[in-house]
Design an enzyme around this catalytic site. Structure first.
Site, PDB file in Angstrom:
ATOM      1  N   PRO A 192      -6.135   1.061  17.752  1.00  0.00           N
ATOM      2  CA  PRO A 192      -5.724   0.527  16.440  1.00  0.00           C
ATOM      3  C   PRO A 192      -5.752   1.530  15.300  1.00  0.00           C
ATOM      4  CG  PRO A 192      -7.954  -0.178  16.985  1.00  0.00           C
ATOM      5  CD  PRO A 192      -7.425   0.514  18.203  1.00  0.00           C
ATOM      6  N   LYS A 234      -0.519   0.579  14.786  1.00  0.00           N
ATOM      7  CA  LYS A 234       0.777   0.534  15.454  1.00  0.00           C
ATOM      8  C   LYS A 234       0.947  -0.609  16.451  1.00  0.00           C
ATOM      9  CE  LYS A 234       2.762   3.875  13.436  1.00  0.00           C
ATOM     10  NZ  LYS A 234       2.550   3.248  12.137  1.00  0.00           N
ATOM     11  N   TYR A 246       3.082   6.866   9.735  1.00  0.00           N
ATOM     12  CA  TYR A 246       2.301   5.694   9.352  1.00  0.00           C
ATOM     13  C   TYR A 246       3.191   4.566   8.841  1.00  0.00           C
ATOM     14  CZ  TYR A 246      -1.996   3.260   8.081  1.00  0.00           C
ATOM     15  OH  TYR A 246      -3.027   2.342   8.033  1.00  0.00           O
ATOM     16  N   TYR A 270     -10.055   5.588   5.687  1.00  0.00           N
ATOM     17  CA  TYR A 270     -10.343   6.051   7.044  1.00  0.00           C
ATOM     18  C   TYR A 270     -11.433   7.108   6.935  1.00  0.00           C
ATOM     19  CZ  TYR A 270      -6.134   3.844   9.011  1.00  0.00           C
ATOM     20  OH  TYR A 270      -5.190   2.947   9.429  1.00  0.00           O
ATOM     21  N   HIS A 293       0.846  -1.192   0.000  1.00  0.00           N
ATOM     22  CA  HIS A 293       0.000   0.000   0.000  1.00  0.00           C
ATOM     23  C   HIS A 293       0.879   1.238   0.000  1.00  0.00           C
ATOM     24  CE1 HIS A 293      -4.150  -1.469   0.505  1.00  0.00           C
ATOM     25  NE2 HIS A 293      -3.520  -2.547   0.930  1.00  0.00           N
TER      26      HIS A 293
END
Length: 389
Positions: A292, A296, A384, A200, A72
């Protein structure tokens, strides 16, 4: 029994540490209270940072991950019907991969169990002893018998409810915690993902996340009250709620189907300091938990393993304790940055019961600033994909 490193907990962090040490000729024994099938039945995280990927390859268990994982390069963030992309590759030169924790654990089990006796499952009453001496040991029950395992060091990889953290005296141990007033209802379905990247979503109805495991296995989440139970949510109710929380164009493309797993997880931030007590070293959930939202949890455990593994190699190869002596300080410095990022992602994307109109305007402004500001996007991307070890 005698080994160099006793590892309490046979999840991915304990197994990864054992396999990395094995590649360096350092003996370890992993003690796991559950069966292998039970451990492999847990449905957990699936996003791996570049650092974790590197550790899997170094441990010699990266082949299936490299062949079957999904790379990704970024993610979508939406609010209402508005959306924008954060391109990890463009901002950092690296990506993340999607490869389920179950698959990580399976690969590590297969490697570790090639050595008979390195992983002992279905053990009980595990207890470390004499951790402040030069001769620690661990006792446990196996097949109805008490077994003593002498060792040089103990790695506590046994999770939040394990015995390891409790060995640090209360007058030494400091615990920091924040609980969030909602949970995540998650389902797994044998359906194609709604989008090639993760989504998201911040909506008036609450947070949602569209994720995946592979091209025919999707993982979806919606924010829900802590009082809810999985049985309160039929599949039909879940899909309808998800459609209302993601942009309309994605809702129109959503392929639904029966759930094959459904659960609700509370959200918590937690850190224990220090992460070392004598010959005991805490790793992963035994020492810290993150919500979550920032992906991480598994990755912070991997960073602990990185520091502990290198410290142990430094000791056994060079008789130098510097890496072990600095383990807690190094691990916690990175953990607190991951805690900050996970907290920030959670506050950015969720609806809180006590939010005022002012709070909602600030949240919206934060999202629009992230959408329009390249520097802010770079900061998010760097966090990220994983800060350097």
């Amino acid at each position: 029994m005698r080994t160099q490193v006793a590892i309490i907990g046979g999840g991915p962090s304990g197994l990864l540490l054992s396999q990395l040490l094995h590649k360096k000729g350092i003996d370890s024994v992993v003690l796991e209270r559950r069966s292998r099938d039970y451990v492999l039945g847990r449905i957990r995280a699936g996003i791996l940072e570049t650092g974790f990927v590197g550790l899997m390859r170094e441990a010699g268990v990266g082949e299936r991950m490299d062949n079957e994982s999904y790379v990704h390069d970024g993610t979508l963030i939406s609010y209402g019907d508005e959306e924008f992309e954060i391109n990890f590759k463009e901002h950092t030169g690296t990506s993340v991969i999607v490869y389920g924790q179950t698959e990580v654990t399976r690969d590590l089990y297969d490697a570790c169990q090639q050595d008979e006796g390195r992983v002992l499952t279905e053990v009980s009453a595990v207890m470390p002893h004499d951790l402040k001496t030069d001769a620690p040991y661990v006792t446990f029950m196996k097949d109805g018998k008490v077994v003593r395992l002498d060792c040089d060091y103990v790695a506590g990889c046994d999770g939040f409810h394990g015995v390891s953290r409790q060995q640090i005296p209360e007058d030494v141990r400091r615990e920091y915690e924040k609980t969030y007033p909602f949970g995540w209802l998650g389902i797994l379905s044998e359906t194609p993902p709604v989008h090639e990247e993760l989504i998201y979503a911040n909506s008036e109805r609450g947070f949602a996340l569209c994720s995946m495991r592979n091209e025919n296995l999707s993982r979806y989440y919606v924010q829900c009250p802590l009082t809810d139970k999985p049985e309160d949510w039929s599949d039909e109710r879940f899909w309808e709620e998800l459609k209302q929380r993601i942009p309309a164009k994605h809702a129109a493309n959503l392929i639904t189907g029966p759930s094959i797993e459904k659960s609700i997880a509370p959200l918590r931030s937690f850190v224990c300091e220090p992460m070392r007590w004598g010959r005991l070293f805490l790793c992963g959930d035994a020492a810290h938990i993150v919500p979550p939202t920032g992906a991480k949890g598994l990755n912070t455990a991997a960073s602990d393993i990185h520091y502990l593994y290198h410290g142990l190699v430094q000791f056994y190869e060079q008789k130098d304790t510097e890496g072990l002596d600095s383990y807690s300080e190094k691990a916690l410095a990175r953990i607190w940055k991951a805690e900050r990022f996970s907290w920030w992602m959670t506050t950015l994307l969720h609806r809180f019961p006590d939010q005022t109109e002012f709070d909602l305007k600030i949240q919206r402004a934060e999202l629009e600033f992230l959408r329009s500001n390249e520097a802010a996007q770079k900061v998010m991307a760097e966090n990220y994909v994983g800060l350097p070890y």
